[in-house]
Write a protein that holds these residues in place. Structure first.
Motif, mmCIF file in Angstrom:
data_model
loop_
_atom_site.group_PDB
_atom_site.id
_atom_site.type_symbol
_atom_site.label_atom_id
_atom_site.label_comp_id
_atom_site.label_asym_id
_atom_site.label_seq_id
_atom_site.Cartn_x
_atom_site.Cartn_y
_atom_site.Cartn_z
ATOM 1 N N TYR A 119 0.821 -1.218 0.000
ATOM 2 C CA TYR A 119 0.000 0.000 0.000
ATOM 3 C C TYR A 119 0.853 1.264 0.000
ATOM 4 C CZ TYR A 119 -4.024 -3.010 0.732
ATOM 5 O OH TYR A 119 -5.002 -3.964 0.577
ATOM 6 N N MET A 120 2.066 1.198 0.551
ATOM 7 C CA MET A 120 2.974 2.335 0.448
ATOM 8 C C MET A 120 3.377 2.565 -1.003
ATOM 9 S SD MET A 120 5.517 1.933 3.765
ATOM 10 C CE MET A 120 6.602 3.212 3.112
ATOM 11 N N ASN A 121 3.690 1.490 -1.707
ATOM 12 C CA ASN A 121 4.094 1.605 -3.106
ATOM 13 C C ASN A 121 2.956 2.109 -3.996
ATOM 14 O OD1 ASN A 121 6.673 0.668 -2.527
ATOM 15 N ND2 ASN A 121 6.154 -1.470 -2.930
ATOM 16 N N SER A 122 1.725 1.749 -3.626
ATOM 17 C CA SER A 122 0.571 2.203 -4.406
ATOM 18 C C SER A 122 -0.004 3.516 -3.873
ATOM 19 C CB SER A 122 -0.519 1.124 -4.413
ATOM 20 O OG SER A 122 -0.927 0.812 -3.094
ATOM 21 N N GLU A 123 0.660 4.073 -2.851
ATOM 22 C CA GLU A 123 0.275 5.364 -2.256
ATOM 23 C C GLU A 123 -1.199 5.373 -1.839
ATOM 24 O OE1 GLU A 123 1.388 8.385 -5.035
ATOM 25 O OE2 GLU A 123 3.531 8.115 -4.668
ATOM 26 N N ASN A 124 -1.606 4.300 -1.184
ATOM 27 C CA ASN A 124 -2.993 4.163 -0.732
ATOM 28 C C ASN A 124 -3.028 4.364 0.781
ATOM 29 O OD1 ASN A 124 -5.602 3.349 -0.078
ATOM 30 N ND2 ASN A 124 -5.660 1.792 -1.680
ATOM 31 N N ALA A 125 -3.187 5.621 1.194
ATOM 32 C CA ALA A 125 -3.133 5.956 2.609
ATOM 33 C C ALA A 125 -4.286 5.336 3.393
ATOM 34 C CB ALA A 125 -3.140 7.476 2.787
ATOM 35 N N LEU A 126 -5.461 5.257 2.767
ATOM 36 C CA LEU A 126 -6.621 4.691 3.448
ATOM 37 C C LEU A 126 -6.377 3.232 3.825
ATOM 38 C CD1 LEU A 126 -9.548 4.788 4.451
ATOM 39 C CD2 LEU A 126 -10.279 4.239 2.107
ATOM 40 N N MET A 127 -5.876 2.437 2.861
ATOM 41 C CA MET A 127 -5.643 1.031 3.137
ATOM 42 C C MET A 127 -4.449 0.821 4.068
ATOM 43 S SD MET A 127 -8.115 -0.610 2.037
ATOM 44 C CE MET A 127 -7.411 -2.139 2.651
ATOM 45 N N LEU A 128 -3.524 1.765 4.078
ATOM 46 C CA LEU A 128 -2.446 1.697 5.076
ATOM 47 C C LEU A 128 -3.031 1.783 6.484
ATOM 48 C CD1 LEU A 128 0.569 3.870 3.821
ATOM 49 C CD2 LEU A 128 0.635 1.481 4.565
ATOM 50 N N GLY A 129 -4.007 2.683 6.645
ATOM 51 C CA GLY A 129 -4.669 2.804 7.945
ATOM 52 C C GLY A 129 -5.440 1.556 8.311
ATOM 53 N N VAL A 130 -6.127 0.983 7.325
ATOM 54 C CA VAL A 130 -6.885 -0.241 7.564
ATOM 55 C C VAL A 130 -5.939 -1.379 7.938
ATOM 56 C CG1 VAL A 130 -8.352 -2.002 6.495
ATOM 57 C CG2 VAL A 130 -8.806 0.429 6.068
ATOM 58 N N THR A 131 -4.806 -1.462 7.258
ATOM 59 C CA THR A 131 -3.817 -2.499 7.562
ATOM 60 C C THR A 131 -3.258 -2.331 8.964
ATOM 61 O OG1 THR A 131 -3.210 -2.661 5.218
ATOM 62 C CG2 THR A 131 -1.649 -3.567 6.813
ATOM 63 N N TYR A 132 -3.053 -1.084 9.379
ATOM 64 C CA TYR A 132 -2.612 -0.815 10.747
ATOM 65 C C TYR A 132 -3.613 -1.377 11.750
ATOM 66 C CZ TYR A 132 -1.864 1.805 15.060
ATOM 67 O OH TYR A 132 -1.685 2.150 16.377
ATOM 68 N N LEU A 133 -4.908 -1.173 11.494
ATOM 69 C CA LEU A 133 -5.930 -1.720 12.381
ATOM 70 C C LEU A 133 -5.907 -3.243 12.365
ATOM 71 C CD1 LEU A 133 -8.959 0.639 11.598
ATOM 72 C CD2 LEU A 133 -7.531 0.624 13.657
#
Length: 216
Positions: A119-133
């Motif tokens: 998700y960092m490589n795809s610059e998807n901040a929303l899914m980065l947050g979801v992955t954190y959860l």
């Protein structure tokens, strides 16, 4: 000094229990073979953990289907180390058990690291947050059970134990649906954490008949 007595409760069968009971015909012959050559259960535990670097790399590079296939065939190694330790007459609850539970947590951290990089490589901040959860929820689910059992409570409950989490990931990654997998895990892990906290609370303040684990 008074010793607190925790009310006895009846446990419902988990997916882990179901899988263990219904895959003995596969696990037992492999364990017999490994035991014959005195293969170390600890080494098997370490190999299982290290395999998660492969899973994470496949996920980070967007090879979701291959990641699912690799996880499907390699992740079940986790079922062999405990069975092998028992076969070899190892002490139950000793260093091997500690190593297994510790490396299981490390393995999940490595695995979710693959999603974070993806998700960092795809610059998807929303899914980065979801992955954190999803990753924090997964760790907290395991911690809640470990802490509860250390205090003498039963805590094998919830909709997203480790086997269920891997089932969700393998199934949805196979169909190249990592976003849905992370969303489900982010929600399900925190529901499970709540279920485990409530279960301990009921054992502390309720009665055996009130227990959510009771089949009666």
């Amino acid at each position: 000094m008074d010793t607190k007595t925790v009310p006895p409760i009846k446990e419902r069968k988990t997916l882990t229990d179901f899988m263990r009971a219904n895959t003995k015909f596969i696990i037992d012959p492999i364990v017999e073979h490994l035991a014959r050559y005195r293969f170390s259960p600890d080494a098997l535990t370490v190999v299982g953990m290290l395999s998660h670097f492969l899973f994470a790399w496949l996920i980070a590079t967007g090879q979701m289907t291959w990641a699912a296939i690799a996880m499907f065939f390699i992740a079940p190694l986790d079922a062999f180390d405990g069975a092998l330790a028992r076969k070899l007459g190892r002490k139950q609850g000793g260093f091997g058990a500690f190593l297994d539970s510790t490396l299981d947590r490390l393995a999940e951290i490595i695995l979710f690291g693959g999603f974070i990089l993806f998700y960092m490589n795809s610059e998807n901040a929303l899914m980065l947050g979801v992955t954190y959860l999803a990753i924090t929820g997964s760790i907290m689910v395991s911690y809640a059970r470990a802490r509860a059992e250390a205090l003498g409570y039963e805590c094998k409950v919830g909709i997203a134990s480790r086997v269920e989490r891997y089932f969700v990931m393998i199934t949805l990654l196979f169909f190249n649906l990592p976003d849905i997998a992370m969303i489900i895990l982010a929600i399900a892990t925190y529901i499970t954490l709540g279920q485990r906290m409530f279960t301990v609370w009921r054992q502390e303040y309720g009665t055996p008949d009130d227990s959510p684990l009771s089949n009666e």
